[in-house]
Motif scaffolding. Structure first.
Motif, short mmCIF file in Angstrom:
data_model
loop_
_atom_site.label_atom_id
_atom_site.label_comp_id
_atom_site.label_asym_id
_atom_site.label_seq_id
_atom_site.Cartn_x
_atom_site.Cartn_y
_atom_site.Cartn_z
N GLU A 284 -3.70 4.85 -0.14
CA GLU A 284 -4.44 5.37 1.01
C GLU A 284 -4.02 6.83 1.20
OE1 GLU A 284 -5.26 3.52 5.21
OE2 GLU A 284 -3.35 4.62 5.29
N LYS B 44 0.84 -1.19 0.00
CA LYS B 44 0.00 0.00 0.00
C LYS B 44 0.87 1.24 0.00
CE LYS B 44 -3.82 0.09 2.35
NZ LYS B 44 -4.80 0.12 3.48
N GLU C 68 -2.41 0.32 -4.86
CA GLU C 68 -3.34 0.53 -3.75
C GLU C 68 -2.90 1.78 -2.99
OE1 GLU C 68 -5.20 -1.75 0.17
OE2 GLU C 68 -3.65 -2.72 -1.03
#
Length: 406
Positions: free
Chosen positions: A52, A17, A50
């Motif tokens: 965040e 991530k 991914e």
């Protein structure tokens, strides 16, 4: 662009991530942050990464997909006295953000305007987490008002890269040794989906023959105190001269609704508060009487003539004059070209009489109105092509890639 994303995906996919921290404040910062969040998430999907995003921001950034560590959209001021009520909440949010960064360092930090708090956060990253790249996107306007150059140098020191939105801003920082990319102004992207005047009027139930004037007094609380009386008094006088006028008042924050409603009654205005449809309210208008800020550029991009006013407390202006502090222009349309495209009425000049005089001229004098619209057209050339937010996101991903190769 697609080839670059493919390469980025190959380099970044080793991480489970990617985590980006974005810090901004006030209503305009929340809007710019939301546009960037959307572009970053869109490019992450294309690259198969991914992503965040955690942030200090507001409701628009949260709606775009950021995880808020604190809400800063209502914490903002301009001036010394005006800033006092916000010192404690700002310090608390800084402390909270730095604790989060320390406990869970991100892969990259993006700072958006919001000078005082962001300088503190950027300095912490620079000294304690030097492996984390810092991007300053929409840097504080030191290129307009800097006196000593100290703030400029500090911004350059804490930033691995600056993403400039104005050509003059890019030239200023580059000349002083910063690594800079001019990406253009993000409102260029946002205005692609703006309604036409006719569509906006239908949405807001405004008849074609009505003269509509947008009143935009505040995105900060103290602006209600210093700007609203002169603005609404001017509106009252315009209403006596133009009976078929309707005022539209976009609501920046819900907490401002009550004082604005009370002022509408006090001044006897034929006015409607518009919530969540700021762009529509401006697009429907024949004229805007407005505070100084990012909204001036939105008004210009929607081709609506405007009168810009600004006031701060007497103490603030007295100190500024004592220090011989001055700036060439206050509003973004004038800063883009460094010339007076829109009229600015500052401090004592921002009287109801002056506002009425200029407003009526822009409404009733076709040549004066066309002169401003022509200047808007020239100004647009300096704002960059559509795709600003994607260009900014691509620059950020490139820094992530460079970090992964270290």
């Amino acid at each position: 662009m697609q080839d670059e994303l493919t390469l980025l995906a190959a380099n970044l996919c080793q991480q489970t991530k990617v985590r980006i921290f974005i810090s901004t404040g006030e209503v305009s910062g929340d809007l710019q942050g939301a546009l960037l969040v959307t572009a970053l998430l869109r490019q992450a999907v294309k690259a198969g990464v991914e992503l965040e995003i955690v942030a200090l921001g507001g409701a628009k950034m949260a709606a775009a997909g950021a995880i808020l560590l604190g809400n800063t959209s209502s914490i903002g001021s301009m001036g010394l006295l005006e800033a006092l009520p916000f010192i404690l909440p700002t310090l608390q949010l800084q402390k909270q953000a730095i604790a989060s960064l320390k406990a869970n360092p991100p892969d990259l930090v993006v700072l958006i305007d919001y000078m005082g708090p962001n300088m503190k956060i950027g300095s912490y990253i620079h000294s304690s987490l030097p492996q984390v790249p810092v991007v300053y996107y929409i840097a504080p306007q030191v290129w307009v008002w800097s006196i000593t150059g100290r703030a400029t140098q500090r911004i350059i020191e804490i930033s691995d890269k600056l993403l400039a939105i104005f050509p003059e801003e890019a030239r200023y920082f580059e000349k002083r040794g910063a690594i800079v990319s001019w990406v253009g102004h993000p409102l260029v992207d946002r205005m692609q989906n703006a309604p036409s005047r006719e569509v906006a009027r239908k949405l807001l139930n405004i008849s074609p023959e009505t003269t509509a004037i947008a009143l935009i007094p505040a995105s900060r609380r103290q602006e209600l105190k210093y700007l609203l009386p002169a603005m609404f008094e001017a509106a009252k006088q315009i209403q006596t001269k133009l009976p078929n006028v309707q005022f539209l008042i976009p609501l920046a924050l819900e907490i401002y609704r009550q004082p604005i409603e009370e002022a509408i009654k006090r001044y006897g205005l034929q006015a409607t508060i518009v919530c969540g449809q700021t762009t529509e309210a401006i697009a429907a208008a024949d004229l805007a009487i407005t505070k100084s800020g990012t909204v001036n550029l939105e008004i210009a991009l929607l081709n609506v003539p405007q009168v810009v006013i600004y006031r701060v407390s007497r103490l603030t202006i007295a100190i500024a004059r004592l220090l011989k502090f001055s700036i060439p222009f206050m509003s973004p349309p004038n800063l883009v070209e460094m010339k007076p495209i829109v009229p600015e009425l500052l401090q004592e000049q921002a009287s109801s009489e002056n506002i009425v005089q200029i407003a009526l001229e822009l409404l009733l004098n076709p040549s004066r109105r066309q002169e401003m619209l022509d200047a808007y057209e020239q100004m647009r050339l300096s704002l960059g092509e559509v795709g600003v937010c994607d260009r900014a996101a691509a620059e950020i991903f490139q820094l992530l890639e460079a970090r992964g190769e270290r």
